[in-house]
Write a protein that holds these residues in place. Structure first.
Motif, PDB file in Angstrom:
ATOM      1  N   PRO A  22      -3.230  19.168  22.513  1.00 20.73           N
ATOM      2  CA  PRO A  22      -2.889  20.524  22.930  1.00 20.73           C
ATOM      3  C   PRO A  22      -1.916  21.222  21.985  1.00 20.73           C
ATOM      4  O   PRO A  22      -1.973  22.447  21.823  1.00 20.73           O
ATOM      5  CB  PRO A  22      -2.273  20.313  24.311  1.00 20.73           C
ATOM      6  N   PHE A  23      -1.012  20.461  21.371  1.00 20.63           N
ATOM      7  CA  PHE A  23      -0.114  21.056  20.373  1.00 20.63           C
ATOM      8  C   PHE A  23      -0.930  21.652  19.232  1.00 20.63           C
ATOM      9  O   PHE A  23      -0.742  22.810  18.853  1.00 20.63           O
ATOM     10  CB  PHE A  23       0.860  20.007  19.838  1.00 20.63           C
ATOM     11  N   VAL A  24      -1.851  20.866  18.687  1.00 26.34           N
ATOM     12  CA  VAL A  24      -2.676  21.340  17.577  1.00 26.34           C
ATOM     13  C   VAL A  24      -3.529  22.527  18.019  1.00 26.34           C
ATOM     14  O   VAL A  24      -3.620  23.546  17.318  1.00 26.34           O
ATOM     15  CB  VAL A  24      -3.571  20.207  17.041  1.00 26.34           C
ATOM     16  N   GLY A  25      -4.150  22.399  19.197  1.00 26.00           N
ATOM     17  CA  GLY A  25      -4.999  23.483  19.684  1.00 26.00           C
ATOM     18  C   GLY A  25      -4.233  24.782  19.868  1.00 26.00           C
ATOM     19  O   GLY A  25      -4.737  25.869  19.535  1.00 26.00           O
ATOM     20  N   ASN A  26      -3.013  24.701  20.389  1.00 25.05           N
ATOM     21  CA  ASN A  26      -2.232  25.906  20.617  1.00 25.05           C
ATOM     22  C   ASN A  26      -1.667  26.477  19.322  1.00 25.05           C
ATOM     23  O   ASN A  26      -1.447  27.688  19.228  1.00 25.05           O
ATOM     24  CB  ASN A  26      -1.118  25.626  21.626  1.00 25.05           C
ATOM     25  N   VAL A  27      -1.415  25.633  18.332  1.00 19.68           N
ATOM     26  CA  VAL A  27      -1.018  26.151  17.021  1.00 19.68           C
ATOM     27  C   VAL A  27      -2.169  26.961  16.419  1.00 19.68           C
ATOM     28  O   VAL A  27      -1.960  28.053  15.878  1.00 19.68           O
ATOM     29  CB  VAL A  27      -0.602  25.010  16.080  1.00 19.68           C
ATOM     30  N   VAL A  28      -3.379  26.445  16.527  1.00 24.05           N
ATOM     31  CA  VAL A  28      -4.541  27.180  16.024  1.00 24.05           C
ATOM     32  C   VAL A  28      -4.703  28.500  16.774  1.00 24.05           C
ATOM     33  O   VAL A  28      -4.924  29.556  16.176  1.00 24.05           O
ATOM     34  CB  VAL A  28      -5.821  26.324  16.143  1.00 24.05           C
ATOM     35  N   MET A  29      -4.584  28.449  18.090  1.00 19.67           N
ATOM     36  CA  MET A  29      -4.632  29.670  18.894  1.00 19.67           C
ATOM     37  C   MET A  29      -3.540  30.636  18.450  1.00 19.67           C
ATOM     38  O   MET A  29      -3.770  31.849  18.326  1.00 19.67           O
ATOM     39  CB  MET A  29      -4.459  29.315  20.365  1.00 19.67           C
ATOM     40  N   GLY A  30      -2.346  30.104  18.193  1.00 18.66           N
ATOM     41  CA  GLY A  30      -1.242  30.939  17.758  1.00 18.66           C
ATOM     42  C   GLY A  30      -1.500  31.603  16.425  1.00 18.66           C
ATOM     43  O   GLY A  30      -1.128  32.758  16.212  1.00 18.66           O
ATOM     44  N   LEU A  31      -2.120  30.883  15.506  1.00 18.16           N
ATOM     45  CA  LEU A  31      -2.463  31.468  14.209  1.00 18.16           C
ATOM     46  C   LEU A  31      -3.433  32.627  14.368  1.00 18.16           C
ATOM     47  O   LEU A  31      -3.276  33.684  13.745  1.00 18.16           O
ATOM     48  CB  LEU A  31      -3.050  30.397  13.292  1.00 18.16           C
ATOM     49  N   VAL A  32      -4.442  32.435  15.208  1.00 15.96           N
ATOM     50  CA  VAL A  32      -5.435  33.493  15.433  1.00 15.96           C
ATOM     51  C   VAL A  32      -4.788  34.704  16.094  1.00 15.96           C
ATOM     52  O   VAL A  32      -4.974  35.849  15.656  1.00 15.96           O
ATOM     53  CB  VAL A  32      -6.600  32.961  16.293  1.00 15.96           C
ATOM     54  N   PHE A  33      -4.016  34.470  17.156  1.00 15.52           N
ATOM     55  CA  PHE A  33      -3.395  35.575  17.881  1.00 15.52           C
ATOM     56  C   PHE A  33      -2.360  36.300  17.022  1.00 15.52           C
ATOM     57  O   PHE A  33      -2.293  37.538  17.029  1.00 15.52           O
ATOM     58  CB  PHE A  33      -2.744  35.053  19.158  1.00 15.52           C
ATOM     59  N   ALA A  34      -1.544  35.549  16.295  1.00 18.45           N
ATOM     60  CA  ALA A  34      -0.511  36.185  15.467  1.00 18.45           C
ATOM     61  C   ALA A  34      -1.140  36.995  14.336  1.00 18.45           C
ATOM     62  O   ALA A  34      -0.662  38.094  14.014  1.00 18.45           O
ATOM     63  CB  ALA A  34       0.429  35.123  14.901  1.00 18.45           C
ATOM     64  N   GLU A  35      -2.188  36.470  13.738  1.00 19.53           N
ATOM     65  CA  GLU A  35      -2.844  37.215  12.667  1.00 19.53           C
ATOM     66  C   GLU A  35      -3.514  38.473  13.211  1.00 19.53           C
ATOM     67  O   GLU A  35      -3.499  39.528  12.552  1.00 19.53           O
ATOM     68  CB  GLU A  35      -3.875  36.328  11.957  1.00 19.53           C
ATOM     69  N   TYR A  36      -4.095  38.378  14.417  1.00 21.70           N
ATOM     70  CA  TYR A  36      -4.669  39.575  15.027  1.00 21.70           C
ATOM     71  C   TYR A  36      -3.585  40.628  15.240  1.00 21.70           C
ATOM     72  O   TYR A  36      -3.776  41.814  14.929  1.00 21.70           O
ATOM     73  CB  TYR A  36      -5.338  39.244  16.365  1.00 21.70           C
ATOM     74  N   TYR A  37      -2.442  40.201  15.759  1.00 22.09           N
ATOM     75  CA  TYR A  37      -1.365  41.171  15.990  1.00 22.09           C
ATOM     76  C   TYR A  37      -0.854  41.742  14.674  1.00 22.09           C
ATOM     77  O   TYR A  37      -0.560  42.941  14.592  1.00 22.09           O
ATOM     78  CB  TYR A  37      -0.208  40.510  16.745  1.00 22.09           C
ATOM     79  N   ARG A  38      -0.749  40.928  13.655  1.00 20.33           N
ATOM     80  CA  ARG A  38      -0.275  41.420  12.363  1.00 20.33           C
ATOM     81  C   ARG A  38      -1.170  42.528  11.838  1.00 20.33           C
ATOM     82  O   ARG A  38      -0.705  43.518  11.256  1.00 20.33           O
ATOM     83  CB  ARG A  38      -0.211  40.272  11.349  1.00 20.33           C
ATOM     84  N   ARG A  39      -2.469  42.381  12.079  1.00 15.76           N
ATOM     85  CA  ARG A  39      -3.421  43.373  11.576  1.00 15.76           C
ATOM     86  C   ARG A  39      -3.546  44.587  12.494  1.00 15.76           C
ATOM     87  O   ARG A  39      -3.698  45.713  12.017  1.00 15.76           O
ATOM     88  CB  ARG A  39      -4.805  42.730  11.403  1.00 15.76           C
TER      89      ARG A  39
END
Length: 255
Positions: free
Chosen positions: A202-219
């Motif tokens: 779950p740590f790895v899965g949520n880091v991946v989710m975090g990368l996707v969500f943070a990059e979406y917000y950045r854009r």
């Protein structure tokens, strides 16, 4: 105020906000995973429960559940208040408004599908290789209010995580002149940290989710689609899992 003093003040503010919310959860989760790894029982044989009952008396349990949800949203109010210090609407600043509801819903459901299906697969793999504990998604006693409370809990989780970990944190780090990759990775690692109590998977899965969500917000600079996506994911986890046949749940390691 000098630029250096301003950055220092923002840094202290970030530590305070995180110390009152998900940063604290991340520290406890880190201690928890160390305890799990050193207690002698394999992670695969351990379990954790979400949304647990707090009293055998239904209406007292309901009171505790609503109080827990309400107080968990206080850091959200604090983050929005701090972001509006210059007179600008915080909800518009981080895209938490209803400026484009249909598009936000569409993007939110799309992100939920993008994250949810691989996330379930990662959970199954994690259980199979022994790096993920058994997760009981909802352990509330059955009552007329159980499903409404689970829905509120899903929304509360979504608001807390997306407002604090994405909207607030990324805006503040940007003001401190952090580079975009560092901001995205920091947000993602924070998201993963407070899920460590569920295991490495779950740590790895949520880091991946975090990368996707943070990059979406950045854009896009909008958190509303992220709130929608996160709410959908948690609703499926908290409520929808009960619709899965028992033999399937046992195979997935879900009670």
């Amino acid at each position: 105020m000098s630029e250096r003093a301003r950055r220092r003040r923002i840094g202290v503010e970030i530590w305070i906000v995180l110390g009152l919310s998900l940063g604290k959860s991340g520290v406890y989760a880190l201690v928890n995973i160390v305890a799990r790894l050193t207690e002698g029982t394999p992670l695969a044989d351990q379990s954790t429960a979400l949304n647990v009952s707090r009293s055998a008396r239904p209406y007292l349990d309901l009171t505790y559940q609503l109080l827990s949800i309400g107080f968990a949203l206080v850091p959200v109010a604090l983050a929005l208040y701090l972001l509006s210090a210059n007179g600008r609407s915080a909800v518009r600043r981080i895209g938490l408004d209803r400026a484009r509801p249909l598009r936000d819903l569409g993007v939110g459901f799309g992100l939920a599908a993008l994250i949810g299906l691989p996330g379930l697969g990662l959970y199954v793999v994690g259980r199979a290789v022994g790096i993920t504990v058994e997760v009981q998604a909802a352990a509330l006693n059955a009552a007329w209010w159980t499903v409404p409370v689970l829905l509120l809990s899903a929304l509360q989780n979504a608001l807390l995580e997306e407002v604090v970990v994405v909207g607030y944190l990324m805006e503040r780090l940007r003001e401190m002149r952090w580079r975009a990759p560092a901001i995205v990775v920091t947000s993602a690692l924070l998201r993963g940290s407070y899920h460590l109590y569920q295991g490495i998977g779950p740590f790895v899965g949520n880091v991946v989710m975090g990368l996707v969500f943070a990059e979406y917000y950045r854009r896009r600079r909008r958190t509303m689609p992220l709130v929608v996506a996160h709410t959908v994911l948690d609703v499926v986890a908290f409520v929808g899992y009960a619709l899965i046949p028992v033999e399937w749940r046992e195979a997935l390691g879900i009670r």
